[in-house]
Design a protein around this motif. Structure first.
Motif, PDB file in Angstrom:
ATOM      1  N   SER A  31       0.830  -1.205   0.000  1.00  0.00           N
ATOM      2  CA  SER A  31       0.000   0.000   0.000  1.00  0.00           C
ATOM      3  C   SER A  31       0.863   1.252   0.000  1.00  0.00           C
ATOM      4  O   SER A  31       0.611   2.210  -0.749  1.00  0.00           O
ATOM      5  CB  SER A  31      -0.932  -0.010   1.212  1.00  0.00           C
ATOM      6  N   ALA A  32       1.893   1.253   0.846  1.00  0.00           N
ATOM      7  CA  ALA A  32       2.797   2.405   0.909  1.00  0.00           C
ATOM      8  C   ALA A  32       3.565   2.579  -0.399  1.00  0.00           C
ATOM      9  O   ALA A  32       3.761   3.700  -0.885  1.00  0.00           O
ATOM     10  CB  ALA A  32       3.761   2.235   2.079  1.00  0.00           C
ATOM     11  N   TRP A  33       3.986   1.465  -0.963  1.00  0.00           N
ATOM     12  CA  TRP A  33       4.714   1.499  -2.241  1.00  0.00           C
ATOM     13  C   TRP A  33       3.824   2.084  -3.349  1.00  0.00           C
ATOM     14  O   TRP A  33       4.256   2.932  -4.127  1.00  0.00           O
ATOM     15  CB  TRP A  33       5.150   0.074  -2.587  1.00  0.00           C
ATOM     16  N   LEU A  34       2.557   1.645  -3.401  1.00  0.00           N
ATOM     17  CA  LEU A  34       1.642   2.150  -4.413  1.00  0.00           C
ATOM     18  C   LEU A  34       1.363   3.633  -4.205  1.00  0.00           C
ATOM     19  O   LEU A  34       1.315   4.407  -5.176  1.00  0.00           O
ATOM     20  CB  LEU A  34       0.335   1.363  -4.378  1.00  0.00           C
ATOM     21  N   ALA A  35       1.194   4.034  -2.956  1.00  0.00           N
ATOM     22  CA  ALA A  35       0.951   5.451  -2.664  1.00  0.00           C
ATOM     23  C   ALA A  35       2.082   6.315  -3.189  1.00  0.00           C
ATOM     24  O   ALA A  35       1.854   7.416  -3.704  1.00  0.00           O
ATOM     25  CB  ALA A  35       0.766   5.639  -1.165  1.00  0.00           C
ATOM     26  N   GLY A  36       3.306   5.823  -3.068  1.00  0.00           N
ATOM     27  CA  GLY A  36       4.449   6.560  -3.596  1.00  0.00           C
ATOM     28  C   GLY A  36       4.369   6.740  -5.094  1.00  0.00           C
ATOM     29  O   GLY A  36       4.678   7.819  -5.619  1.00  0.00           O
ATOM     30  N   HIS A  37       3.924   5.722  -5.802  1.00  0.00           N
ATOM     31  CA  HIS A  37       3.809   5.820  -7.260  1.00  0.00           C
ATOM     32  C   HIS A  37       2.648   6.715  -7.679  1.00  0.00           C
ATOM     33  O   HIS A  37       2.698   7.351  -8.738  1.00  0.00           O
ATOM     34  CB  HIS A  37       3.653   4.431  -7.874  1.00  0.00           C
ATOM     35  N   LEU A  38       1.608   6.756  -6.844  1.00  0.00           N
ATOM     36  CA  LEU A  38       0.458   7.604  -7.159  1.00  0.00           C
ATOM     37  C   LEU A  38       0.668   9.044  -6.705  1.00  0.00           C
ATOM     38  O   LEU A  38      -0.097   9.935  -7.076  1.00  0.00           O
ATOM     39  CB  LEU A  38      -0.808   7.037  -6.517  1.00  0.00           C
ATOM     40  N   GLY A  39       1.667   9.262  -5.876  1.00  0.00           N
ATOM     41  CA  GLY A  39       1.983  10.610  -5.408  1.00  0.00           C
ATOM     42  C   GLY A  39       1.002  11.165  -4.412  1.00  0.00           C
ATOM     43  O   GLY A  39       0.804  12.381  -4.319  1.00  0.00           O
ATOM     44  N   LYS A  40       0.377  10.269  -3.636  1.00  0.00           N
ATOM     45  CA  LYS A  40      -0.560  10.726  -2.614  1.00  0.00           C
ATOM     46  C   LYS A  40      -0.641   9.659  -1.529  1.00  0.00           C
ATOM     47  O   LYS A  40      -0.383   8.475  -1.788  1.00  0.00           O
ATOM     48  CB  LYS A  40      -1.946  10.982  -3.210  1.00  0.00           C
ATOM     49  N   PRO A  41      -0.990  10.037  -0.316  1.00  0.00           N
ATOM     50  CA  PRO A  41      -1.052   9.050   0.767  1.00  0.00           C
ATOM     51  C   PRO A  41      -2.193   8.063   0.562  1.00  0.00           C
ATOM     52  O   PRO A  41      -3.212   8.381  -0.062  1.00  0.00           O
ATOM     53  CB  PRO A  41      -1.271   9.910   2.020  1.00  0.00           C
ATOM     54  N   ALA A  42      -2.015   6.859   1.099  1.00  0.00           N
ATOM     55  CA  ALA A  42      -3.067   5.853   1.026  1.00  0.00           C
ATOM     56  C   ALA A  42      -4.257   6.292   1.863  1.00  0.00           C
ATOM     57  O   ALA A  42      -4.104   6.933   2.905  1.00  0.00           O
ATOM     58  CB  ALA A  42      -2.539   4.507   1.523  1.00  0.00           C
ATOM     59  N   ALA A  43      -5.450   5.936   1.397  1.00  0.00           N
ATOM     60  CA  ALA A  43      -6.660   6.267   2.138  1.00  0.00           C
ATOM     61  C   ALA A  43      -6.876   5.328   3.321  1.00  0.00           C
ATOM     62  O   ALA A  43      -7.736   5.571   4.160  1.00  0.00           O
ATOM     63  CB  ALA A  43      -7.867   6.201   1.205  1.00  0.00           C
ATOM     64  N   SER A  44      -6.086   4.289   3.393  1.00  0.00           N
ATOM     65  CA  SER A  44      -6.238   3.278   4.434  1.00  0.00           C
ATOM     66  C   SER A  44      -5.844   3.796   5.815  1.00  0.00           C
ATOM     67  O   SER A  44      -4.766   4.352   6.009  1.00  0.00           O
ATOM     68  CB  SER A  44      -5.367   2.063   4.095  1.00  0.00           C
ATOM     69  N   ARG A  45      -6.725   3.583   6.809  1.00  0.00           N
ATOM     70  CA  ARG A  45      -6.416   3.949   8.193  1.00  0.00           C
ATOM     71  C   ARG A  45      -5.286   3.070   8.731  1.00  0.00           C
ATOM     72  O   ARG A  45      -4.422   3.538   9.473  1.00  0.00           O
ATOM     73  CB  ARG A  45      -7.661   3.795   9.070  1.00  0.00           C
ATOM     74  N   VAL A  46      -5.317   1.790   8.399  1.00  0.00           N
ATOM     75  CA  VAL A  46      -4.296   0.866   8.896  1.00  0.00           C
ATOM     76  C   VAL A  46      -2.924   1.219   8.332  1.00  0.00           C
ATOM     77  O   VAL A  46      -1.927   1.233   9.052  1.00  0.00           O
ATOM     78  CB  VAL A  46      -4.681  -0.587   8.561  1.00  0.00           C
ATOM     79  N   ALA A  47      -2.871   1.511   7.049  1.00  0.00           N
ATOM     80  CA  ALA A  47      -1.585   1.881   6.442  1.00  0.00           C
ATOM     81  C   ALA A  47      -1.030   3.129   7.096  1.00  0.00           C
ATOM     82  O   ALA A  47       0.176   3.246   7.352  1.00  0.00           O
ATOM     83  CB  ALA A  47      -1.758   2.097   4.937  1.00  0.00           C
ATOM     84  N   THR A  48      -1.902   4.083   7.386  1.00  0.00           N
ATOM     85  CA  THR A  48      -1.465   5.320   8.053  1.00  0.00           C
ATOM     86  C   THR A  48      -0.961   5.022   9.452  1.00  0.00           C
ATOM     87  O   THR A  48       0.108   5.510   9.866  1.00  0.00           O
ATOM     88  CB  THR A  48      -2.620   6.321   8.115  1.00  0.00           C
ATOM     89  N   ALA A  49      -1.688   4.207  10.205  1.00  0.00           N
ATOM     90  CA  ALA A  49      -1.290   3.906  11.580  1.00  0.00           C
ATOM     91  C   ALA A  49       0.007   3.110  11.631  1.00  0.00           C
ATOM     92  O   ALA A  49       0.908   3.425  12.431  1.00  0.00           O
ATOM     93  CB  ALA A  49      -2.412   3.128  12.271  1.00  0.00           C
TER      94      ALA A  49
END
Length: 315
Positions: A293-311
């Motif tokens: 999820s974090a890897w994909l967020a980097g490619h999309l240039g925005k943070p993941a919408a996932s609460r778990v990924a953020t935590a």
């Protein structure tokens, strides 16, 4: 000894009223990325699929064989299929909207497809540019041809809980549309909360109505959106009714480009976190999934919408 919480894992407390295991149907590469404004390179998509499989997901929907003019984000469908390992034992279905899409999918070697229909007339015309009856006839023909070719077929049903143009979807209409879809030969039906308006009681009432109409609960899946923050609650409601298959998108990526109020796919890692806490087995490695999820967020240039990924990013 390190506690589960320190490792970023919930404490598991099982409930005998719930299924012991569920299947997660990952839709990120298709349903997620089709809603992105930017076109993600096929190399990134292929790596995303590889990472999702490595995390333990056994069904990863790749793409859709749809007109590139209509959905340019998926114009690389054939190339992505060619890069996927179709012999890995992991399901790699693709969404097919019509006969031409099926022919292209079969030519690419696809072994599983998904077809779709809508409960409402308005969304059918917005999404497919055709009436419900016309879409149903085309979908039935695609399903028949796919089954004849030895290809498995899953069914999606959109606007099950509400429509931005028509409002609430009558349960009786959902039942009739579901029966019609099942009768074409699909193996299962995914109930789409396309604009995320469902609440737990509504979810339970629809599932009960379908089961009472003769559709086995084992053939029902839930496709929840988190537009109003209800996705996990709705999953729990479906679990209580015996549903064992749930659609989700890594990082919560995506929505529906043809229904502007459809935002917020349920994040796969949020789903896995809750199921782990409930003692329900998924076979998915939460750490690997969150890293993806974090890897994909980097490619999309925005943070993941996932609460778990953020935590878990703080560990």
């Amino acid at each position: 000894m390190t506690s589960p919480l320190a490792l970023g894992l919930p404490t598991a407390v099982g409930d005998p009223a719930l299924p012991s295991r569920v299947r997660i149907y990952e839709v990120g590469p298709r349903d997620g990325l089709q809603a992105e404004q930017a076109v993600v390179p096929v190399e990134v998509k292929a790596e995303l699929v590889r990472r999702l499989v490595a995390a333990g997901l056994t069904s990863v929907e790749l793409t859709s064989f749809v007109s590139p003019k209509r959905v340019p984000q998926l114009a690389d469908a054939r190339e992505l299929v060619e890069r996927a390992d179709l012999d890995s034992g992991v399901g790699h279905p693709v969404l097919v909207p019509n006969a031409r899409g099926l022919n292209d999918a079969l030519a690419a070697g696809v072994r599983e497809i998904a077809v779709f229909a809508s409960v409402t007339e308005s969304f059918s015309r917005a999404n497919m540019g055709a009436s419900r009856a016309e879409v149903a006839a085309a979908q039935a023909a695609v399903t028949r041809e796919a089954l004849a070719a030895g290809v498995g077929v899953r069914g999606y049903l959109s606007m099950v809980f509400g429509d931005p143009w028509e409002g609430p979807a009558p349960v009786a209409e959902v039942v009739s549309a579901s029966i019609a879809l099942m009768e074409t030969g699909v193996s299962s039906i995914s109930l789409g909360d396309t604009i995320g308006v469902a609440t737990p009681g509504h979810v339970r009432s629809v599932i009960r109505a379908l089961v009472n109409a003769g559709i086995e609960v084992e053939r029902i899946a839930l496709h929840a959106h988190d537009t109003y923050g209800q996705a996990l609650a709705n999953v729990y409601a479906a679990l209580l009714e015996g549903v064992t298959e749930f659609d989700a998108s890594v990082g919560g990526v995506g929505g529906c480009p043809f229904a502007l109020s459809a935002t917020g796919n349920l994040a796969t890692e949020d789903l896995v976190w809750m199921l782990t806490g409930l003692g329900v087995k998924t076979g998915v490695d939460l750490e690997a999934l969150t890293a993806t999820s974090a890897w994909l967020a980097g490619h999309l240039g925005k943070p993941a919408a996932s609460r778990v990924a953020t935590a878990l990013s703080h560990y």
